[in-house]
Write a protein that holds these residues in place. Structure first.
Motif, PDB file in Angstrom:
ATOM      1  N   ARG A  20       0.832  -1.216   0.000  1.00 58.47           N
ATOM      2  CA  ARG A  20       0.000   0.000   0.000  1.00 58.47           C
ATOM      3  C   ARG A  20       0.860   1.256   0.000  1.00 58.47           C
ATOM      4  O   ARG A  20       0.589   2.213  -0.715  1.00 58.47           O
ATOM      5  CB  ARG A  20      -0.929   0.020   1.222  1.00 58.47           C
ATOM      6  CG  ARG A  20      -2.122  -0.872   1.106  1.00 58.47           C
ATOM      7  CD  ARG A  20      -3.180  -0.604   2.175  1.00 58.47           C
ATOM      8  NE  ARG A  20      -2.652  -0.273   3.493  1.00 58.47           N
ATOM      9  CZ  ARG A  20      -2.280  -1.161   4.410  1.00 58.47           C
ATOM     10  NH1 ARG A  20      -2.348  -2.443   4.140  1.00 58.47           N
ATOM     11  NH2 ARG A  20      -1.835  -0.768   5.585  1.00 58.47           N
ATOM     12  N   LEU A  21       1.914   1.246   0.802  1.00 58.11           N
ATOM     13  CA  LEU A  21       2.818   2.391   0.893  1.00 58.11           C
ATOM     14  C   LEU A  21       3.500   2.670  -0.446  1.00 58.11           C
ATOM     15  O   LEU A  21       3.580   3.820  -0.891  1.00 58.11           O
ATOM     16  CB  LEU A  21       3.860   2.127   1.979  1.00 58.11           C
ATOM     17  CG  LEU A  21       4.867   3.226   2.272  1.00 58.11           C
ATOM     18  CD1 LEU A  21       4.174   4.432   2.872  1.00 58.11           C
ATOM     19  CD2 LEU A  21       5.926   2.703   3.226  1.00 58.11           C
ATOM     20  N   LEU A  22       3.975   1.625  -1.107  1.00 55.01           N
ATOM     21  CA  LEU A  22       4.630   1.793  -2.398  1.00 55.01           C
ATOM     22  C   LEU A  22       3.679   2.382  -3.434  1.00 55.01           C
ATOM     23  O   LEU A  22       4.047   3.307  -4.179  1.00 55.01           O
ATOM     24  CB  LEU A  22       5.188   0.462  -2.901  1.00 55.01           C
ATOM     25  CG  LEU A  22       6.410  -0.066  -2.170  1.00 55.01           C
ATOM     26  CD1 LEU A  22       6.748  -1.467  -2.659  1.00 55.01           C
ATOM     27  CD2 LEU A  22       7.588   0.870  -2.326  1.00 55.01           C
ATOM     28  N   VAL A  23       2.468   1.859  -3.505  1.00 56.22           N
ATOM     29  CA  VAL A  23       1.493   2.372  -4.474  1.00 56.22           C
ATOM     30  C   VAL A  23       1.164   3.829  -4.171  1.00 56.22           C
ATOM     31  O   VAL A  23       1.146   4.678  -5.076  1.00 56.22           O
ATOM     32  CB  VAL A  23       0.223   1.497  -4.494  1.00 56.22           C
ATOM     33  CG1 VAL A  23      -0.895   2.160  -5.292  1.00 56.22           C
ATOM     34  CG2 VAL A  23       0.540   0.118  -5.075  1.00 56.22           C
ATOM     35  N   ALA A  24       0.940   4.155  -2.906  1.00 59.56           N
ATOM     36  CA  ALA A  24       0.594   5.532  -2.536  1.00 59.56           C
ATOM     37  C   ALA A  24       1.733   6.505  -2.842  1.00 59.56           C
ATOM     38  O   ALA A  24       1.509   7.563  -3.440  1.00 59.56           O
ATOM     39  CB  ALA A  24       0.231   5.598  -1.051  1.00 59.56           C
TER      40      ALA A  24
ATOM     41  N   GLY B 161      -7.975  -7.493  -6.688  1.00 62.06           N
ATOM     42  CA  GLY B 161      -8.430  -6.154  -6.338  1.00 62.06           C
ATOM     43  C   GLY B 161      -8.794  -5.975  -4.874  1.00 62.06           C
ATOM     44  O   GLY B 161      -9.405  -4.983  -4.502  1.00 62.06           O
ATOM     45  N   ARG B 162      -8.370  -6.927  -4.055  1.00 64.22           N
ATOM     46  CA  ARG B 162      -8.663  -6.842  -2.627  1.00 64.22           C
ATOM     47  C   ARG B 162      -7.365  -6.923  -1.829  1.00 64.22           C
ATOM     48  O   ARG B 162      -6.477  -7.700  -2.150  1.00 64.22           O
ATOM     49  CB  ARG B 162      -9.592  -7.967  -2.202  1.00 64.22           C
ATOM     50  CG  ARG B 162     -10.953  -7.877  -2.847  1.00 64.22           C
ATOM     51  CD  ARG B 162     -11.860  -8.990  -2.352  1.00 64.22           C
ATOM     52  NE  ARG B 162     -13.115  -8.958  -3.056  1.00 64.22           N
ATOM     53  CZ  ARG B 162     -13.467  -9.840  -3.980  1.00 64.22           C
ATOM     54  NH1 ARG B 162     -12.674 -10.826  -4.295  1.00 64.22           N
ATOM     55  NH2 ARG B 162     -14.628  -9.732  -4.583  1.00 64.22           N
ATOM     56  N   MET B 163      -7.302  -6.114  -0.767  1.00 62.02           N
ATOM     57  CA  MET B 163      -6.149  -6.115   0.134  1.00 62.02           C
ATOM     58  C   MET B 163      -6.642  -6.180   1.560  1.00 62.02           C
ATOM     59  O   MET B 163      -7.682  -5.623   1.897  1.00 62.02           O
ATOM     60  CB  MET B 163      -5.336  -4.823   0.006  1.00 62.02           C
ATOM     61  CG  MET B 163      -4.597  -4.639  -1.263  1.00 62.02           C
ATOM     62  SD  MET B 163      -3.529  -3.193  -1.125  1.00 62.02           S
ATOM     63  CE  MET B 163      -2.078  -3.968  -0.452  1.00 62.02           C
ATOM     64  N   GLU B 164      -5.845  -6.836   2.407  1.00 61.32           N
ATOM     65  CA  GLU B 164      -6.155  -6.848   3.824  1.00 61.32           C
ATOM     66  C   GLU B 164      -5.466  -5.673   4.500  1.00 61.32           C
ATOM     67  O   GLU B 164      -4.275  -5.451   4.315  1.00 61.32           O
ATOM     68  CB  GLU B 164      -5.672  -8.148   4.470  1.00 61.32           C
ATOM     69  CG  GLU B 164      -5.987  -8.213   5.947  1.00 61.32           C
ATOM     70  CD  GLU B 164      -5.487  -9.483   6.609  1.00 61.32           C
ATOM     71  OE1 GLU B 164      -5.676  -9.589   7.828  1.00 61.32           O
ATOM     72  OE2 GLU B 164      -4.900 -10.325   5.929  1.00 61.32           O
ATOM     73  N   VAL B 165      -6.229  -4.932   5.270  1.00 61.92           N
ATOM     74  CA  VAL B 165      -5.695  -3.831   6.068  1.00 61.92           C
ATOM     75  C   VAL B 165      -5.930  -4.206   7.526  1.00 61.92           C
ATOM     76  O   VAL B 165      -7.083  -4.329   7.957  1.00 61.92           O
ATOM     77  CB  VAL B 165      -6.386  -2.490   5.731  1.00 61.92           C
ATOM     78  CG1 VAL B 165      -5.840  -1.375   6.611  1.00 61.92           C
ATOM     79  CG2 VAL B 165      -6.218  -2.157   4.261  1.00 61.92           C
TER      80      VAL B 165
END
Length: 144
Positions: free
Chosen positions: A37-41, A77-81
């Motif tokens: 998530r950090l890399l994409v953001a 298209g799904r990620m666990e947060v």
């Protein structure tokens, strides 16, 4: 054409930044999804194209000397947060892996030995780094 018998599953996350795929490996709870998530953001903030390929389960296939990563279709298209649950996100179907990141809670502070800088997956040699989920800028700087 590559057969499904050569498809290797990984407990990993994978993102594509520009045209370069990053396979993020690590034990459960090591920060794979957080780093993805950090890399994409951060890449998106820097004006780069960046998308999730897969979270938690990624399939890797060798094709013509390159490794192709695909997310598991059941969770595309799904990620666990952690603390939130499963969230929907934009994703791409596949990418060519250009870097392997081994996500660790405790990264060794010393400079890596030469043999630690490369990894072979299905006969393909790739650059490898070990880092923590907090070091997204390091990964982006390596990708240039």
């Amino acid at each position: 054409m590559t057969s499904d018998t050569k498809r290797q599953p990984f407990h990993a996350s994978c993102v594509v930044i520009g045209e370069r795929g990053v396979l993020i490996r690590g034990v459960s709870g090591s920060g794979k999804s957080t780093l993805a998530r950090l890399l994409v953001a951060r890449a998106t903030q820097n004006g780069m194209f960046a998308r999730l390929i897969g979270d938690d389960r990624v399939y890797v296939t060798e094709s013509h000397g390159r490794l192709i990563a695909r997310g598991h279709p059941a969770i595309a298209g799904r990620m666990e947060v952690r603390g939130v649950g499963i969230v929907e996100t934009e994703f791409e179907q596949a990418c060519i892996i250009r870097l392997v990141v081994d996500c660790s809670k405790q990264v060794r502070l010393r400079s890596p030995d030469e043999e630690d800088r490369l990894v072979t997956i299905q006969g393909v040699w790739l650059p490898r780094i070990e880092t923590s989920a907090a070091e997204g800028n390091l990964v982006l700087s390596i990708l240039g």
